[in-house]
Design a protein around this motif. Structure first.
Motif, PDB file in Angstrom:
ATOM      1  N   GLY B 153      -1.415   0.807  -3.487  1.00 17.12           N
ATOM      2  CA  GLY B 153      -1.846   1.360  -2.212  1.00 17.12           C
ATOM      3  C   GLY B 153      -1.104   2.642  -1.839  1.00 17.12           C
TER       4      GLY B 153
ATOM      5  N   SER D  53       2.561  -5.719  -4.904  1.00 16.44           N
ATOM      6  CA  SER D  53       1.208  -6.255  -4.821  1.00 16.44           C
ATOM      7  C   SER D  53       0.824  -6.956  -6.117  1.00 16.44           C
ATOM      8  CB  SER D  53       0.209  -5.132  -4.533  1.00 16.44           C
ATOM      9  OG  SER D  53       0.537  -4.508  -3.328  1.00 16.44           O
ATOM     10  N   GLN D  95      -3.362  -6.448   0.131  1.00 19.32           N
ATOM     11  CA  GLN D  95      -3.213  -5.083   0.644  1.00 19.32           C
ATOM     12  C   GLN D  95      -4.567  -4.366   0.683  1.00 19.32           C
ATOM     13  OE1 GLN D  95      -0.609  -2.682  -1.732  1.00 19.32           O
ATOM     14  NE2 GLN D  95      -0.230  -1.238  -0.078  1.00 19.32           N
ATOM     15  N   ASP D 175       0.537  -9.015   2.445  1.00 16.38           N
ATOM     16  CA  ASP D 175       0.865  -7.767   1.749  1.00 16.38           C
ATOM     17  C   ASP D 175       0.631  -6.591   2.688  1.00 16.38           C
ATOM     18  OD1 ASP D 175       1.433  -5.811  -0.056  1.00 16.38           O
ATOM     19  OD2 ASP D 175       0.033  -6.501  -1.604  1.00 16.38           O
ATOM     20  N   GLU D 176       1.693  -6.059   3.227  1.00 17.50           N
ATOM     21  CA  GLU D 176       1.642  -4.970   4.200  1.00 17.50           C
ATOM     22  C   GLU D 176       0.611  -5.249   5.291  1.00 17.50           C
ATOM     23  OE1 GLU D 176       1.912  -1.074   2.645  1.00 17.50           O
ATOM     24  OE2 GLU D 176       2.904  -1.718   0.806  1.00 17.50           O
TER      25      GLU D 176
HETATM   26 MG   LIG Z   1       1.131  -2.797  -2.720  1.00 20.36          MG
END
Ligand SMILES: [Mg+2]
Ligand SMILES: Nc1ncnc2c1ncn2[C@@H]1O[C@H](COP(=O)(O)OP(=O)(O)OP(=O)(O)O)[C@@H](O)[C@H]1O
Ligand SMILES: Nc1ncnc2c1ncn2[C@@H]1O[C@H](COP(=O)(O)OP(=O)(O)OP(=O)(O)O)[C@@H](O)[C@H]1O
Ligand SMILES: [Mg+2]
Lengths: 427, 274, 331, 274, 427
Positions: B153, D53, D95, D175-176
């Motif tokens: 990301g 991730s 994510q 994830d975030e």
């Molecule tokens: Mg990531």
């Protein structure tokens, strides 16, 4: 409770001296691969991860050839292979256009009708109206261009799905073809005309064929060495000369063997070389020009391409136009080879076969992934099957079933090799 | 409604008046005004769905507004496509990044403005430049020759930001550019924003991170439910005020949480030890 | 709908439906339709033709027959895509007292049948080929058979007719091919393959129609076969006639469409008036007129297609064929 | 290498040993160990592309590791599909969100575990529950009957988080989760994380925001270039130490920026005033 | 320098009392629409934004009907409309299966061959082997199921693109069909058999037809009122009774008019009602069951569906199986209507027409968007064109061109209305 352990970074990761490496090899997560051994290791790893490009299709083709040769000894005869090249050129040319529209994520169902219409126009103007051959060809190709522009305009102005536009084209241009052919229905192209000669009897002189092979390999080596110099100058990694030479040798082998085999019969067909040249040019256009890059980008993500300032309409227009033009050219090749044009020229089979050729060659139906070479490979696969089974004198019911089985076999090999990639979750 | 001094103040490169945009039954923007000056970082903040990205996309030519006028460099403009916006000198990093997943990093970076030698793409020069750009942003990308679909990301976001460094825009719009970035990369992007300001560009920065906003922005414009909800001068405002304007209330989840924090910390540690 | 066949008197204002099977052969729209319309106009100026072409699709033909009945057709003149499947059309027409003329292909239960029988066509093709070979002093050798489409029921009948002659002729059928969609380029590809598979002694080619014959000839010429073995054909397409003139093709089958169309019109009008059409024979209980297909070779072009006004000599003898025409005595 | 006390400590619900994962020429994970205990929030941090991730996806059954073992609830497990991971009791917010753009918010929330009456979907009950869930997260979504394609970035993220609240997982991986969220929504999500801990779930939280990490995490595991780079107890560590472990150096863009900040602030204000 | 203006939120936004509104109408950005006036306003706004579902296709259909009626007065006669219903059932049934695979983002090119094969099997077992009709039908349908499962297995195991699998199926099952039919080639089904009777001569008694209409409307109203109660209880907005009644009246009109018209001739064909029932059931399955939801999800984003724990393989398998099964059923309907089976049953036209019907009806080729009703609408559009043009006595060439033009016209209306949505950037 945990005992906190503060990692001391310099201990943890064994850092190589980054300055010693080219800019694109400095990341420590990259698994190093240098020299011929490294190249082989990289190849094996690619193989495992299913990222093989056209190799599986080639393997499928080789297996098909083996099977067909085993069932009838004449399949791999020089004579039959020359036939195969002649049979593949027209279909391949049409499939090349399909590769382009598929790259965009669109489809053209009307290539058959367009090829039939263009050959009808050529035949009527040339044979009945006595136009000079060049003018007749030009007229027919121009009609192809116009049709493509018309498709592109409909697509970009009104947003009609290309499936429907070209379905209408399939019907409409079939009607126009019947109309153009009029009540005679069927027209012969004179056997001694330049066009028929080109498609049936024109072969490269053997020395020229050999010369061409040498020239191509030379150009390849030179361009590779130049690129190598450029990369080193730019501080990037470059493949060592040994690998370049290895690849050149491979290329030489891939080119020279067919030339030797074909030369034992009539030789390398000019029409096939024409088709190969189209493939090479198109491959170059797709990979090395801004236009080609834009086509692939639009096929991958239209919205992203639009936001990057690409003239998306222009891209659609040019690709539809090119596809129809190539279909028109393919129609002319098919007509010249048959030395006749009739109402069934460019029947529905051509559509399906051309699309199938592109897909079998490895071009995705969903846009953004494909190569000009898939037209070549796909056309060879399809025509090999038809050609090989024609040697066997099977009942038509059995012939259909065997065709299906062989086709499935060829593509399954490709798909199996690709599967790992899909399973990785981001494909 | 916010009252900005005058529609086209000196140095104003981009000015919006009364922009409205409706999607089906949702009124995403209603009568929004905004001014951006050269050499200024304007932070655009607001709650989720406040209409920030819609506003940015309207300026960038992705959407056409239902209503309102856009003035760029003193002239009223009608931007109907992203290509036109780019030609005017507006560079944008979109929140949804808009990368071509099937292309590699280099191709994405240079999409639409590829370097060429004659008519042929100059891959070597593009690759070299890519590495340079990415290094500037502290990017941790192992290879620029893999499709961006396989990037993480943050790596993807870095690529999108690096794109905007090419060319010489007058206005740069960054829609949550640091959302997915690591601490080092975030710092580099903030540095970059400051460099852009120094070079006299106008910058619109969208962010939910008040610390970042307070650190780099000169002014903060707040959107709330698609309408203007005040413009603040950073030097004279506290982040509490801005958060209040964003959420539309002074007591909200954020302040409650801040108040509860100390309390919580103690009890949770107790819980662990029991 | 109105009561069609009821009441005698003249045939004024009748609607005759002409339902033809396909458009990929020139003959139907180039000859059958205009000749039929002309014949009808001549004997009943106030009658109207309802015309449809089924593009080789039996279901579409059924649909077109229904459309004709909807419009109040008094008689259906039906050239079926599939003679057997057309029984359904006959059935629904009968349900509305609309008589059916089977045109060109036999339909069970029709009121009248006028045709060149398909099997007879196949026999004639094969017989002519054998005769040509025997005249050339050949009594044995390989023959390649290029049949029609495997999905066309009529092609099976041509094939059966041809086999009935060839199987006992002393020649060997070295290889046989059902050409998908009657497609000339598929015939060409197959023929090319046979040139490598049949190593020697190819003395003749049976091709089911002129299109596939053209494909076969292109393959033979492209493969450098010289002299060309005799190749058969069917339909008397202009292109086929031209190849006969130039000596590339040995023969084609000419069906005199004009008498056929006129006969069909006569029968249709009789049926429309509630009369029984005249017929010399019966086929499976259906009064029939069976016409003879004619084998056209270089020798009788002038006496057949030219004489019947199908093609003018100037049509055939274009610049490319001028010398061949002169040699063949066509002017 | 980090040294955690013992592979399967008491209360450990999930334990990874020696996980490696390679993509083509890139070694994304190399020999990674990780332990998550019930009632604990473990923050997983690392630079962009560090492999966070990838690790989460490996646990969630999206990827299968090339090497290493996963122990869940004391048993070694081989998770080969996300469905299996869910059956084990692992809920994940990815994510890249993984929403079906063509479906509406309700359909996405309940995807794979739709409420039914008999065999028929119970749309009313699902819609009601959706509004409840979204309200819990302070979501500002105008309608739950529009396709998620038309939601803003933060709204989409909220939907993805709300998904993980359905069902009764043992381990939740986020994830975030707050990358695109507004300040209020972020606060709600952090509250949520704390509630999850209180209810005895194990939580893996990935974030680049050190403030959030320090606020809710009990331990922090650092990944660097695909390898373990230390596990820290939050109570006994400063965020400086963690950042140093992330970037692999004590002087880095972040600290430089912090040092330069005061200086900059002054000069930029001067610049504005001139 | 700016004068900082601190917005005072309570002044800026005029907040309605949220508690007074249902949960789904509380957001202040929602443009309110209540009562019949509000429904109309919402409709107009939907119209503008191009979010119209099947309305544009219906408009296209109405225009086509108008044009065809203008060119030949018999087109809208009861008799011809009854024919039209009979003609649409088989194609529609096959298209229904295509809608399903398209929803998944896949394709099935072999529905024609499968329908041909199934009808061949039915005919051979029933006519030649004297099996009881029910067994013959069951056998033929079972073959359809098996084929679909085979496709699904190939797709999920080896990842061969469905285009290639079903292309192989198109050839292979055509071969099998020829083999099954043997050298007779063509088989007639007895006119007095139940199947032929069902397809050709079975019509609903008029009172039953009217009763059915009333029953459907009643069920609709009841279910709507029940849903309304449920929504209100759940604190959600609900359409007022007036709108429910309005919609019911509309539904009633849409159903009763055709019944009245058709009853003037033979009536409402049982086969068509059978097809309609299939459409309604499939629509219900797609929209209201977990399976249908999963199909749409997989079509929208396979990876997201997989991560949500959906059994993606099962979905693919079931959809391919259903598609082939419906193709087999469609083949039986077509054969019964023709009362014959031959080598050209289910020729290539069927494939293209079935796919075209689904696409024209509004189902996307790219997966995740479509409705069972598009099979109905698309089949009606296609068969109206063929049927209407058959009334005009055109030469084939002209007919092809007119077909193309009309087709394009119908779809352009739909596309134009959709265009705004695409242009909005996120479509
Ligand atoms: Mg990531
Ligand atoms: N293409 C579209 N179609 C329909 N509605 C849309 C569309 N784009 C945005 N919206 C709606 O407009 C509103 C504003 O969206 P926008 O993306 O501008 O929010 P944002 O301020 O950027 O939020 P975030 O902080 O979450 O990114 C949202 O409610 C969203 O649902
Ligand atoms: N499917 C894939 N194919 C190839 N490479 C991949 C794939 N997925 C991840 N990678 C590579 O693995 C590395 C780790 O990626 P990952 O997404 O785990 O990073 P991350 O720690 O989550 O970073 P971020 O903070 O930016 O989200 C990256 O270099 C990425 O390019
Ligand atoms: Mg946004």
């Amino acid at each position: 409770m945990t005992t906190p352990v503060k990692g001391s970074p310099s201990e943890v990761v064994a850092v190589q001296d980054p300055a010693a490496l080219p800019a694109d090899l400095q990341d420590e997560r990259l698994i190093a691969s240098r020299g011929i051994g490294g190249a082989w290791a990289a190849f094996v790893s690619k193989m495992r991860s299913g990222d093989l490009g056209s190799i599986p299709v080639v393997i499928g083709l080789i297996i098909i050839w083996g099977v067909l040769q085993a069932s009838n000894g004449s399949f791999l005869s020089s004579r039959n292979l020359v036939n195969l090249t002649l049979q593949s050129a027209a279909l391949g040319t049409i499939a090349l256009g399909i590769v382009l529209v598929l790259l965009l994520g669109e489809i053209d169902l009307s290539v058959g009708s367009v090829s039939g219409l263009s050959s009808a126009i050529m035949a009527v103007t040339f044979v009945n109206q006595d136009w000079p051959i060049a003018l007749a060809i030009l007229g027919a190709v121009a009609v192809g261009v116009l049709i493509g522009v018309f498709y592109g305009a409909l697509y970009t102005r009104f947003g009609v799905p290309s499936f429907v536009i070209t379905l209408a084209g399939l019907l409409g241009f079939l009607g126009l073809q019947l109309l153009v052919l009029g009540k005679d229905g069927s027209l012969n192209l004179p056997f001694d005309s330049a066009l028929v000669g080109f498609a049936q009897r024109s072969f490269l002189p053997t020395p020229l064929a050999y010369g061409l092979v040498v020239a191509i390999v030379a150009v390849y080596v030179l361009s590779r060495i130049r690129a190598r110099g450029g990369r080193i100058k730019a501080g990037l990694s470059a493949s060592p000369n040994s690998i370049i030479l290895l690849k050149a040798a491979l290329l030489f082998a891939v080119l020279i063997v067919p030339v030797i085999v074909l030369s034992q019969d009539r030789g390398v067909s000019t029409m096939f070389v024409f088709f190969l040249a189209l493939v090479v040019v198109m491959d170059f256009a797709i990979r090395k020009t801004r236009w080609g890059r834009s086509v692939v980008a639009v096929g991958g993500n239209v919205e992203a391409a639009r936001r990057a300032g690409i003239n998306v309409r222009g891209i659609y227009l040019s690709v539809f136009a090119l596809c129809s033009t190539l279909a028109a050219v393919g129609g002319l090749l098919a007509a010249s080879r048959l030395a006749a044009v009739n109402q069934s020229s460019g029947g529905t089979d051509w559509n399906l076969n051309a699309i199938a050729a592109a897909v079998i060659g490895g071009t995705s139906l969903f846009g953004g992934r494909g190569s000009a070479y898939s037209a070549l490979l796909g056309a060879l696969v399809i025509q090999s099957i038809t050609n090989g089974l024609a040697l066997l004198s099977l009942d038509s019911s059995v012939r259909y079933m065997v065709t299906a089985a062989v086709l499935l076999l060829a593509v399954t090999i490709d798909s199996l090799s690709r599967r790992t990639r899909v399973a990785s979750g981001r494909a | 409604m916010s009252v900005t001094p005058s529609p086209v103040a000196t140095g104003t490169v981009l000015s919006l008046q009364g922009i409205s945009k409706r999607f089906g039954a949702v009124q995403a923007l209603k009568n929004v005004d905004l001014d951006v000056r050269a050499g200024e970082v304007l932070a655009l903040v607001g709650d989720n769905g406040a209409g920030k990205s819609t506003l940015v996309k309207t300026i960038a030519g992705v959407y056409t507004p239902d209503d309102g006028t856009v003035t760029f460099d003193g002239r009223e403009v009608h931007v109907t496509s992203p290509a036109e916006a780019q030609k005017l000198g507006i560079a944008t990093v979109f929140q949804d990044l808009a990368l071509c997943d099937n292309l590699d990093v280099v191709a994405n970076l240079f999409l639409g403005r590829e370097l060429r030698r004659g008519r042929v793409l100059d891959e070597i020069e593009m690759e070299r430049t890519s590495w340079e750009l990415l290094k500037q942003l502290s990017a941790k990308i192992p290879s620029v020759r893999i499709p961006v679909a396989s990037l993480s990301g943050g790596q993807r976001q870095t690529v999108a930001i690096a794109r905007s460094l090419l060319g010489e825009p007058k206005v740069v719009m960054l829609d949550e550019p640091t959302a997915a970035l690591g601490v080092a990369q975030t710092a580099e992007v903030l540095n970059l924003v400051e460099r852009l300001r120094e070079r006299g560009h106008g910058v619109i920065l969208i962010s939910h991170n008040m610390a970042d906003v307070m650190a780099v922005a000169d002014r903060v414009a707040v959107l709330r439910l698609g309408r203007n909800n005040g413009v603040f001068n950073v030097a004279e405002t506290s982040s509490q005020d801005i958060i209040a304007a964003i959420t539309g209330a002074t007591d909200n989840a954020v302040s409650e949480r801040a108040a509860r924090r100390v309390q919580d910390k103690i009890s949770s540690t107790e819980g662990l030890e029991s | 709908s109105d009561e069609p066949a009821a009441g005698g008197g003249g045939a004024e204002g009748k609607k005759i439906a002409l339902l033809l099977p396909e458009s990929k052969t020139a003959r139907y729209e180039a000859l059958d339709r205009p000749l039929f319309e002309a014949a009808l106009k001549a004997s009943c100026p106030s009658c109207e033709v309802i015309y449809s072409n089924a593009d080789q699709d039996a279901a579409k033909q059924q649909q077109q027959a229904e459309a004709a009945l909807t419009q109040g057709a008094n008689v259906l003149v039906l050239d079926p895509v599939d003679g057997k499947a057309a029984a359904s059309v006959v059935n629904s027409a009968k349900g509305q007292n609309v008589p059916v003329v089977a045109y060109d292909r036999f339909i069970e239960g029709a009121n009248y049948y006028v045709s060149f029988q398909n099997e007879a066509v196949g026999k004639l093709q094969a017989q002519t080929l054998v005769d040509i070979l025997k005249n050339a002093g050949k009594t044995s050798g390989n023959i390649a058979m290029i049949n029609g489409s495997p999905t066309d029921p009529n092609a099976a009948q041509f094939k059966a007719g041809a086999h009935s002659v060839l199987d006992g002729s002393g020649f060997k059928i070295a290889a046989e091919f059902d050409t998908p969609d009657w497609s000339p380029d598929k015939a060409q590809s197959w023929m090319e393959g046979q040139l490598s598979a049949i190593k020697s002694g190819l003395v003749g080619v049976y091709a089911a129609n002129d299109g596939t014959a053209g494909g076969a000839i292109a393959a033979l010429k492209g493969g450098g076969v010289n002299p060309l073995p005799p190749v058969t054909g069917q339909d008397a397409e202009l292109a086929g006639i031209q190849r006969i003139v130039s000596g590339d093709q040995a023969m084609t089958i000419y069906k005199a469409v004009k008498p056929q169309a006129e006969d069909a019109v006569k029968a249709a009008l009789a049926l429309a008036n509630g009369d029984k059409p005249e017929a010399k024979t019966e086929v499976q209980g259906v009064p029939s007129t069976l016409l003879d297909p004619i084998a056209v070779t270089k020798a009788n072009i002038a006496d057949t297609v030219v004489k019947d006004g199908i093609y003018k000599v100037s049509d055939i003898c274009t610049a490319n064929f001028a010398t061949a025409c002169a040699a063949a005595g066509l002017k």
